[in-house]
Design a protein around this motif. Structure first.
Motif, PDB file in Angstrom:
ATOM      1  N   MET A 193       3.584  -2.134 -11.564  1.00  0.00           N
ATOM      2  CA  MET A 193       2.829  -1.249 -10.664  1.00  0.00           C
ATOM      3  C   MET A 193       3.043   0.197 -11.070  1.00  0.00           C
ATOM      4  N   ARG A 194       1.968   0.965 -11.006  1.00  0.00           N
ATOM      5  CA  ARG A 194       2.078   2.413 -11.262  1.00  0.00           C
ATOM      6  C   ARG A 194       1.301   3.166 -10.195  1.00  0.00           C
ATOM      7  N   GLY A 195       2.002   4.025  -9.458  1.00  0.00           N
ATOM      8  CA  GLY A 195       1.354   4.878  -8.458  1.00  0.00           C
ATOM      9  C   GLY A 195       0.655   4.112  -7.352  1.00  0.00           C
ATOM     10  N   VAL A 196       1.209   2.959  -6.984  1.00  0.00           N
ATOM     11  CA  VAL A 196       0.559   2.119  -5.973  1.00  0.00           C
ATOM     12  C   VAL A 196       0.809   2.655  -4.555  1.00  0.00           C
ATOM     13  N   SER A 197      -0.264   2.804  -3.796  1.00  0.00           N
ATOM     14  CA  SER A 197      -0.180   3.277  -2.408  1.00  0.00           C
ATOM     15  C   SER A 197      -1.004   2.371  -1.503  1.00  0.00           C
ATOM     16  N   LYS A 198      -0.585   2.297  -0.241  1.00  0.00           N
ATOM     17  CA  LYS A 198      -1.319   1.504   0.742  1.00  0.00           C
ATOM     18  C   LYS A 198      -1.188   2.145   2.117  1.00  0.00           C
ATOM     19  N   SER A 199      -2.324   2.306   2.803  1.00  0.00           N
ATOM     20  CA  SER A 199      -2.331   2.828   4.175  1.00  0.00           C
ATOM     21  C   SER A 199      -3.076   1.863   5.076  1.00  0.00           C
ATOM     22  N   TYR A 200      -2.742   1.892   6.360  1.00  0.00           N
ATOM     23  CA  TYR A 200      -3.477   1.109   7.348  1.00  0.00           C
ATOM     24  C   TYR A 200      -4.045   2.044   8.402  1.00  0.00           C
ATOM     25  N   ARG A 201      -5.247   1.724   8.852  1.00  0.00           N
ATOM     26  CA  ARG A 201      -5.871   2.549   9.896  1.00  0.00           C
ATOM     27  C   ARG A 201      -5.451   2.036  11.269  1.00  0.00           C
ATOM     28  N   VAL A 222       1.805   3.359   4.319  1.00  0.00           N
ATOM     29  CA  VAL A 222       2.917   2.401   4.417  1.00  0.00           C
ATOM     30  C   VAL A 222       3.760   2.441   3.153  1.00  0.00           C
ATOM     31  N   ILE A 223       3.110   2.401   1.982  1.00  0.00           N
ATOM     32  CA  ILE A 223       3.836   2.649   0.728  1.00  0.00           C
ATOM     33  C   ILE A 223       3.085   3.719  -0.058  1.00  0.00           C
ATOM     34  N   SER A 224       3.827   4.503  -0.791  1.00  0.00           N
ATOM     35  CA  SER A 224       3.228   5.669  -1.441  1.00  0.00           C
ATOM     36  C   SER A 224       3.741   5.850  -2.866  1.00  0.00           C
ATOM     37  N   GLN A 225       2.801   5.881  -3.819  1.00  0.00           N
ATOM     38  CA  GLN A 225       3.111   6.182  -5.224  1.00  0.00           C
ATOM     39  C   GLN A 225       4.260   5.322  -5.785  1.00  0.00           C
ATOM     40  N   VAL A 226       4.165   4.020  -5.557  1.00  0.00           N
ATOM     41  CA  VAL A 226       5.237   3.119  -5.994  1.00  0.00           C
ATOM     42  C   VAL A 226       5.075   2.758  -7.473  1.00  0.00           C
ATOM     43  N   ASP A 227       6.139   2.958  -8.238  1.00  0.00           N
ATOM     44  CA  ASP A 227       6.239   2.468  -9.620  1.00  0.00           C
ATOM     45  C   ASP A 227       7.275   1.340  -9.611  1.00  0.00           C
ATOM     46  N   PHE A 228       6.901   0.183 -10.152  1.00  0.00           N
ATOM     47  CA  PHE A 228       7.734  -1.000  -9.958  1.00  0.00           C
ATOM     48  C   PHE A 228       7.419  -2.018 -11.043  1.00  0.00           C
ATOM     49  N   THR A 254       4.929  -5.151   2.923  1.00  0.00           N
ATOM     50  CA  THR A 254       3.637  -4.701   2.375  1.00  0.00           C
ATOM     51  C   THR A 254       3.678  -4.757   0.853  1.00  0.00           C
ATOM     52  N   LEU A 255       4.784  -4.282   0.282  1.00  0.00           N
ATOM     53  CA  LEU A 255       4.948  -4.329  -1.178  1.00  0.00           C
ATOM     54  C   LEU A 255       4.889  -5.773  -1.673  1.00  0.00           C
ATOM     55  N   LEU A 256       5.588  -6.674  -0.968  1.00  0.00           N
ATOM     56  CA  LEU A 256       5.603  -8.089  -1.354  1.00  0.00           C
ATOM     57  C   LEU A 256       4.204  -8.699  -1.236  1.00  0.00           C
ATOM     58  N   ASN A 257       3.462  -8.324  -0.188  1.00  0.00           N
ATOM     59  CA  ASN A 257       2.102  -8.842  -0.005  1.00  0.00           C
ATOM     60  C   ASN A 257       1.162  -8.385  -1.118  1.00  0.00           C
ATOM     61  N   VAL A 302      15.224  -0.524  -3.824  1.00  0.00           N
ATOM     62  CA  VAL A 302      15.389  -0.039  -2.455  1.00  0.00           C
ATOM     63  C   VAL A 302      14.115   0.676  -2.024  1.00  0.00           C
ATOM     64  N   VAL A 303      13.528   0.207  -0.912  1.00  0.00           N
ATOM     65  CA  VAL A 303      12.320   0.836  -0.376  1.00  0.00           C
ATOM     66  C   VAL A 303      12.699   1.571   0.904  1.00  0.00           C
ATOM     67  N   ARG A 304      12.394   2.853   0.934  1.00  0.00           N
ATOM     68  CA  ARG A 304      12.696   3.643   2.133  1.00  0.00           C
ATOM     69  C   ARG A 304      11.530   4.581   2.415  1.00  0.00           C
ATOM     70  N   GLY A 305      10.992   4.497   3.629  1.00  0.00           N
ATOM     71  CA  GLY A 305       9.864   5.354   3.990  1.00  0.00           C
ATOM     72  C   GLY A 305       8.667   5.144   3.084  1.00  0.00           C
ATOM     73  N   GLY A 306       8.484   3.895   2.623  1.00  0.00           N
ATOM     74  CA  GLY A 306       7.315   3.590   1.801  1.00  0.00           C
ATOM     75  C   GLY A 306       7.454   3.981   0.339  1.00  0.00           C
ATOM     76  N   VAL A 307       8.640   4.456  -0.034  1.00  0.00           N
ATOM     77  CA  VAL A 307       8.853   4.906  -1.426  1.00  0.00           C
ATOM     78  C   VAL A 307       9.995   4.099  -2.035  1.00  0.00           C
ATOM     79  N   VAL A 308       9.842   3.709  -3.306  1.00  0.00           N
ATOM     80  CA  VAL A 308      10.949   3.074  -4.024  1.00  0.00           C
ATOM     81  C   VAL A 308      11.889   4.207  -4.448  1.00  0.00           C
ATOM     82  N   VAL A 309      13.070   4.253  -3.803  1.00  0.00           N
ATOM     83  CA  VAL A 309      13.965   5.392  -4.039  1.00  0.00           C
ATOM     84  C   VAL A 309      15.101   5.081  -5.002  1.00  0.00           C
ATOM     85  N   GLU A 310      15.240   3.787  -5.367  1.00  0.00           N
ATOM     86  CA  GLU A 310      16.385   3.467  -6.210  1.00  0.00           C
ATOM     87  C   GLU A 310      16.117   2.182  -6.958  1.00  0.00           C
ATOM     88  N   LEU A 311      16.394   2.156  -8.221  1.00  0.00           N
ATOM     89  CA  LEU A 311      16.301   0.946  -9.023  1.00  0.00           C
ATOM     90  C   LEU A 311      17.647   0.715  -9.676  1.00  0.00           C
TER      91      LEU A 311
END
Length: 229
Positions: A9-17, A25-31, A51-54, A218-227
């Protein structure tokens, strides 16, 4: 091909209305996860782990960014294509087991093969082999209501693995089990993962489980903060 990341994943983001407002929910995830690798996704409740797992499991689609599954972008895939990939490549294990109450244990395990079009006799034969592998063959004719939590999770693992998927996604698979049973279930999952060289992703809040994986995200506040490698 072997050096390819299984998931990228590169720069993956997801929002819900919600109530007319967009909530990220997740923002700019690289994984990235490699072939045959084990990885824990950890973090506080509501951080975006599920959300990331889905999105990884093609149950949900990202709003932005790029997701490559087995080297192929899924951005423009149609719903039936995504369903076909899920059916053939991914096994899901859930905290609440998600077994169908009216079906017997063996019928529950055979279900993914029936969805693929395999005939009843062959699907039951494969299901019985898988039940033997998870130590549940003697309960093949039982209904889920007659099983303990640990037994239900063994059946759920058999169902996830019966179609020989390349990827197992487990969302808090031991969350509703006592410590002893949880430990047995995890041992079973890891031994099959190693045997089949499947890629395994586990969402968990349990640090003990996370430490048994090769990597921790580690996912915190919708961001992957640690690998952690």
């Amino acid at each position: 091909m072997h050096d390819l990341n299984f998931i990228s994943m590169r720069g993956v983001s997801k929002s819900y209305r919600h109530a007319g407002k967009l909530n990220p929910v997740i923002s700019q995830v690289d994984f990235q996860v490699g072939v045959g690798e084990t990885c824990a996704i950890i973090g506080p409740s509501g951080a975006g782990k599920s959300t990331l797992l889905n999105i990884v499991g093609l149950l949900d689609v990202a709003d932005a960014g790029e997701y490559l599954f087995m080297g192929r972008s899924v951005a423009n895939a149609q719903n039936d294509e995504l369903a076909a990939i899920r059916k053939m490549q991914i096994g899901f294990v859930f905290q609440n087991f998600n077994l169908i109450p009216r079906l017997t244990v063996i019928e529950n395990v055979a279900l993914p093969l029936r969805y693929r079009g395999m005939d009843r006799a062959h699907s039951l034969e494969h299901a019985m082999c898988m039940l033997q592998r998870v130590g549940m063959a003697q309960r093949a004719g039982y209904k889920p209501a007659d099983l303990s939590g640990g037994q239900k999770q063994r059946v759920a693992i058999a169902r996830a693995l019966v179609g020989e998927p390349s990827l197992i996604l487990a969302d808090e698979p031991t969350g509703s089990l006592d410590n002893q049973t949880a430990s047995e279930i995890l041992e079973l999952l890891l031994s099959i993962q190693k045997e089949k060289n499947v890629t395994l992703l586990i969402v968990t809040h349990d640090q003990g489980i996370a430490r048994l994986m090769q990597r921790q995200v580690v996912v915190r506040g919708g961001v992957v903060v640690e690998l952690n490698a």
